[in-house]
Write a protein that holds these residues in place. Structure first.
Motif, PDB file in Angstrom:
ATOM      1  N   UNK A 130     -39.476 -46.305  13.319  1.00 38.04           N
ATOM      2  CA  UNK A 130     -38.229 -46.261  12.551  1.00 38.04           C
ATOM      3  C   UNK A 130     -37.360 -45.090  12.999  1.00 38.04           C
ATOM      4  N   UNK A 131     -37.973 -43.934  13.247  1.00 38.64           N
ATOM      5  CA  UNK A 131     -37.213 -42.781  13.735  1.00 38.64           C
ATOM      6  C   UNK A 131     -36.550 -43.100  15.069  1.00 38.64           C
ATOM      7  N   UNK A 132     -37.257 -43.813  15.943  1.00 41.50           N
ATOM      8  CA  UNK A 132     -36.700 -44.171  17.250  1.00 41.50           C
ATOM      9  C   UNK A 132     -35.486 -45.085  17.091  1.00 41.50           C
ATOM     10  N   UNK A 133     -35.533 -46.017  16.152  1.00 41.66           N
ATOM     11  CA  UNK A 133     -34.402 -46.915  15.935  1.00 41.66           C
ATOM     12  C   UNK A 133     -33.186 -46.181  15.380  1.00 41.66           C
ATOM     13  N   UNK A 134     -33.410 -45.080  14.698  1.00 42.48           N
ATOM     14  CA  UNK A 134     -32.280 -44.310  14.174  1.00 42.48           C
ATOM     15  C   UNK A 134     -31.515 -43.608  15.291  1.00 42.48           C
ATOM     16  N   UNK A 135     -32.161 -43.430  16.453  1.00 40.46           N
ATOM     17  CA  UNK A 135     -31.468 -42.967  17.637  1.00 40.46           C
ATOM     18  C   UNK A 135     -31.412 -41.470  17.882  1.00 40.46           C
ATOM     19  N   UNK A 136     -31.797 -40.644  16.930  1.00 39.96           N
ATOM     20  CA  UNK A 136     -31.652 -39.211  17.142  1.00 39.96           C
ATOM     21  C   UNK A 136     -32.759 -38.618  18.006  1.00 39.96           C
ATOM     22  N   UNK A 137     -33.836 -39.335  18.239  1.00 38.94           N
ATOM     23  CA  UNK A 137     -34.920 -38.795  19.064  1.00 38.94           C
ATOM     24  C   UNK A 137     -34.511 -38.645  20.525  1.00 38.94           C
ATOM     25  N   UNK A 138     -33.560 -39.463  20.985  1.00 37.29           N
ATOM     26  CA  UNK A 138     -33.126 -39.367  22.387  1.00 37.29           C
ATOM     27  C   UNK A 138     -32.388 -38.065  22.666  1.00 37.29           C
ATOM     28  N   UNK A 139     -31.910 -37.394  21.615  1.00 37.46           N
ATOM     29  CA  UNK A 139     -31.217 -36.125  21.786  1.00 37.46           C
ATOM     30  C   UNK A 139     -32.172 -34.955  21.998  1.00 37.46           C
ATOM     31  N   UNK A 140     -33.458 -35.157  21.721  1.00 41.06           N
ATOM     32  CA  UNK A 140     -34.435 -34.082  21.852  1.00 41.06           C
ATOM     33  C   UNK A 140     -34.896 -33.946  23.299  1.00 41.06           C
ATOM     34  N   UNK A 141     -35.112 -32.698  23.717  1.00 38.37           N
ATOM     35  CA  UNK A 141     -35.674 -32.469  25.041  1.00 38.37           C
ATOM     36  C   UNK A 141     -37.139 -32.880  25.031  1.00 38.37           C
ATOM     37  N   UNK A 142     -37.701 -33.112  26.184  1.00 34.48           N
ATOM     38  CA  UNK A 142     -39.062 -33.633  26.293  1.00 34.48           C
ATOM     39  C   UNK A 142     -40.079 -32.771  25.560  1.00 34.48           C
ATOM     40  N   UNK A 143     -40.020 -31.462  25.723  1.00 39.06           N
ATOM     41  CA  UNK A 143     -40.982 -30.580  25.057  1.00 39.06           C
ATOM     42  C   UNK A 143     -40.853 -30.675  23.536  1.00 39.06           C
ATOM     43  N   UNK A 144     -39.615 -30.790  23.046  1.00 42.29           N
ATOM     44  CA  UNK A 144     -39.370 -30.863  21.619  1.00 42.29           C
ATOM     45  C   UNK A 144     -39.810 -32.219  21.063  1.00 42.29           C
ATOM     46  N   UNK A 145     -39.573 -33.261  21.822  1.00 39.63           N
ATOM     47  CA  UNK A 145     -40.005 -34.609  21.431  1.00 39.63           C
ATOM     48  C   UNK A 145     -41.530 -34.693  21.406  1.00 39.63           C
ATOM     49  N   UNK A 146     -42.173 -34.044  22.367  1.00 36.11           N
ATOM     50  CA  UNK A 146     -43.635 -34.015  22.405  1.00 36.11           C
ATOM     51  C   UNK A 146     -44.195 -33.326  21.166  1.00 36.11           C
ATOM     52  N   UNK A 147     -43.608 -32.184  20.798  1.00 33.93           N
ATOM     53  CA  UNK A 147     -44.032 -31.494  19.579  1.00 33.93           C
ATOM     54  C   UNK A 147     -43.841 -32.398  18.354  1.00 33.93           C
ATOM     55  N   UNK A 148     -42.720 -33.089  18.325  1.00 34.35           N
ATOM     56  CA  UNK A 148     -42.393 -33.986  17.216  1.00 34.35           C
ATOM     57  C   UNK A 148     -43.500 -35.027  17.032  1.00 34.35           C
ATOM     58  N   UNK A 149     -43.855 -35.708  18.115  1.00 33.17           N
ATOM     59  CA  UNK A 149     -44.887 -36.753  18.062  1.00 33.17           C
ATOM     60  C   UNK A 149     -46.269 -36.183  17.750  1.00 33.17           C
TER      61      UNK A 149
END
Length: 195
Positions: A130-149
């Protein structure tokens, strides 16, 4: 043991959901405070929002309970003025559905810490979709997205798996769970030995 839900099962599930609905509503403020620390640390506490499904499933141990509990808890959160609005309900449906799927994969026969943790991971995956469909995850840098997951999964394992499992184990010690679980053949055999 009957796999169908009885009125008692549904009522106990709803009571669990009401308690967690209130917790979910209050947990938004806790999450916002943790978010101030940055580095996606709020994702470590996100797993609390999946707990109704695992707690109810670990107590009732019947098909449909995880989904019912999570949807009812999300509805309760919504009705008490959730800061997330209708999203709390849509997320709750998806999270409950994937938690239910995990228990179904084990044919509702295993209710271990590992299964509860997998149900938590399933709920986390649903929320991440659901977070991915909201679209804001693409704005995160890879390291930040990794921490998120990674933090979301860790928080799910801890809260939805471990804390829910320990909570139900503590309730089992008090004997409360025996009020909603049918007696097993081992219970009957133990009664016969006491004669």
């Amino acid at each position: 043991m009957s796999k169908g839900l009885k009125l008692t099962d549904i009522l106990v599930t709803i009571v669990i959901a009401i308690v967690f609905g209130i917790i979910y509503r209050l947990w938004g403020d806790v999450s916002n405070v943790v978010k101030l620390a940055g580095l996606q640390l709020d994702q470590l506490v996100y797993g609390v929002w999946f707990m109704a499904a695992t707690v109810a499933a670990l107590i009732i141990r019947k098909p449909g309970v995880a989904l019912l509990a999570e949807v009812a808890a999300a509805s309760g959160e919504l009705l008490t003025g959730s800061q997330y609005g209708i999203e709390s309900l849509t997320y709750g449906i998806a999270q409950g559905l994937l938690a239910e799927l995990v228990f179904a994969l084990f044919r509702y026969r295993r209710f271990s810490l590992a299964v509860a943790s997998l149900a938590g991971i399933g709920s986390a995956v649903a929320s991440l979709i659901f977070d991915a469909f909201k679209g804001y995850l693409v704005d995160l840098q890879t390291w930040n997205l990794t921490l998120y997951f990674v933090f979301r999964i860790i928080g799910s394992i801890f809260f939805t798996g471990m804390c829910a499992y320990w909570l139900v184990k503590a309730l089992e010690v008090t004997g409360v769970t025996q009020l909603v679980r049918p007696a097993s053949s081992a219970d009957y055999q133990a009664l016969e030995r006491k004669k």
